[in-house]
Write a protein that holds these residues in place. Structure first.
Motif, mmCIF file in Angstrom:
data_model
loop_
_atom_site.group_PDB
_atom_site.id
_atom_site.type_symbol
_atom_site.label_atom_id
_atom_site.label_comp_id
_atom_site.label_asym_id
_atom_site.label_seq_id
_atom_site.Cartn_x
_atom_site.Cartn_y
_atom_site.Cartn_z
ATOM 1 N N UNK A 45 0.818 -1.212 0.000
ATOM 2 C CA UNK A 45 0.000 0.000 0.000
ATOM 3 C C UNK A 45 0.852 1.262 0.000
ATOM 4 N N UNK A 46 1.934 1.240 -0.766
ATOM 5 C CA UNK A 46 2.792 2.407 -0.900
ATOM 6 C C UNK A 46 3.703 2.667 0.279
ATOM 7 N N UNK A 47 3.775 1.742 1.237
ATOM 8 C CA UNK A 47 4.629 1.914 2.412
ATOM 9 C C UNK A 47 5.630 0.757 2.474
ATOM 10 N N UNK A 48 6.860 1.086 2.771
ATOM 11 C CA UNK A 48 7.910 0.075 2.883
ATOM 12 C C UNK A 48 8.052 -0.356 4.336
ATOM 13 N N UNK A 49 8.330 -1.628 4.512
ATOM 14 C CA UNK A 49 8.659 -2.127 5.852
ATOM 15 C C UNK A 49 9.852 -3.061 5.727
ATOM 16 N N UNK A 50 10.724 -2.994 6.703
ATOM 17 C CA UNK A 50 11.908 -3.850 6.751
ATOM 18 C C UNK A 50 11.835 -4.689 8.020
ATOM 19 N N UNK A 51 11.744 -5.995 7.841
ATOM 20 C CA UNK A 51 11.701 -6.915 8.970
ATOM 21 C C UNK A 51 13.071 -7.562 9.112
ATOM 22 N N UNK A 52 13.640 -7.470 10.296
ATOM 23 C CA UNK A 52 14.971 -8.014 10.553
ATOM 24 C C UNK A 52 14.850 -9.030 11.679
ATOM 25 N N UNK A 53 15.423 -10.215 11.456
ATOM 26 C CA UNK A 53 15.397 -11.236 12.500
ATOM 27 C C UNK A 53 16.762 -11.915 12.588
ATOM 28 N N UNK A 54 17.108 -12.313 13.800
ATOM 29 C CA UNK A 54 18.380 -12.979 14.047
ATOM 30 C C UNK A 54 18.291 -13.756 15.349
ATOM 31 N N UNK A 55 19.302 -14.553 15.609
ATOM 32 C CA UNK A 55 19.433 -15.240 16.898
ATOM 33 C C UNK A 55 20.680 -14.716 17.577
ATOM 34 N N UNK A 56 20.536 -14.360 18.848
ATOM 35 C CA UNK A 56 21.666 -13.854 19.622
ATOM 36 C C UNK A 56 21.686 -14.543 20.975
#
Length: 118
Positions: A45-56
């Motif tokens: 819908x014209x909006x960017x999202x950045x999903x970041x995942x990791x294990x720490x």
């Protein structure tokens, strides 16, 4: 550290990959035990999202950044990831400084406390 970048409904160009590698390599230098980071950039819908995942240190950490433009969304997710990793690192360090438990029997401990050792 390996950085996996993928796009959903948007194309990830080489310049975007270079920018992501530059931003998240700084995080990798602060947290050397990180093995991999997964980044998914989505346009809805014209909006960017950045999903970041990791294990720490045995814990999964996932953050999400949103914005009308791709680069600020990625930057926001990077800042949130850095804050989450610092928080987790603080929790781990805090556990190292717990007060030791008393190993002597309670009765002997009370007797020693009542003695006049002066």
């Amino acid at each position: 550290m390996k950085i996996n970048v993928s796009g959903h409904h948007c194309e990830i160009s080489e310049s975007v990959k270079e920018d992501i590698n530059q931003k998240f390599s700084k995080i990798a230098s602060h947290f050397p035990t990180l093995i991999a980071i997964d980044i998914i950039v989505t346009k809805e819908h014209g909006e960017f999202s950045a999903e970041v995942s990791t294990k720490y240190e045995g814990t999964s950490i996932a953050v999400k950044g949103k914005g009308g433009v791709m680069y600020p969304a990625i930057s926001q997710a990077g800042k949130k990831l850095d804050a989450a990793l610092k928080h987790r690192k603080g929790q781990i360090k805090g556990d190292l400084h717990e007060k030791p438990t008393v190993t002597t029997p309670e009765i002997a401990h009370e007797i020693i406390q009542g003695m006049d050792l002066t």
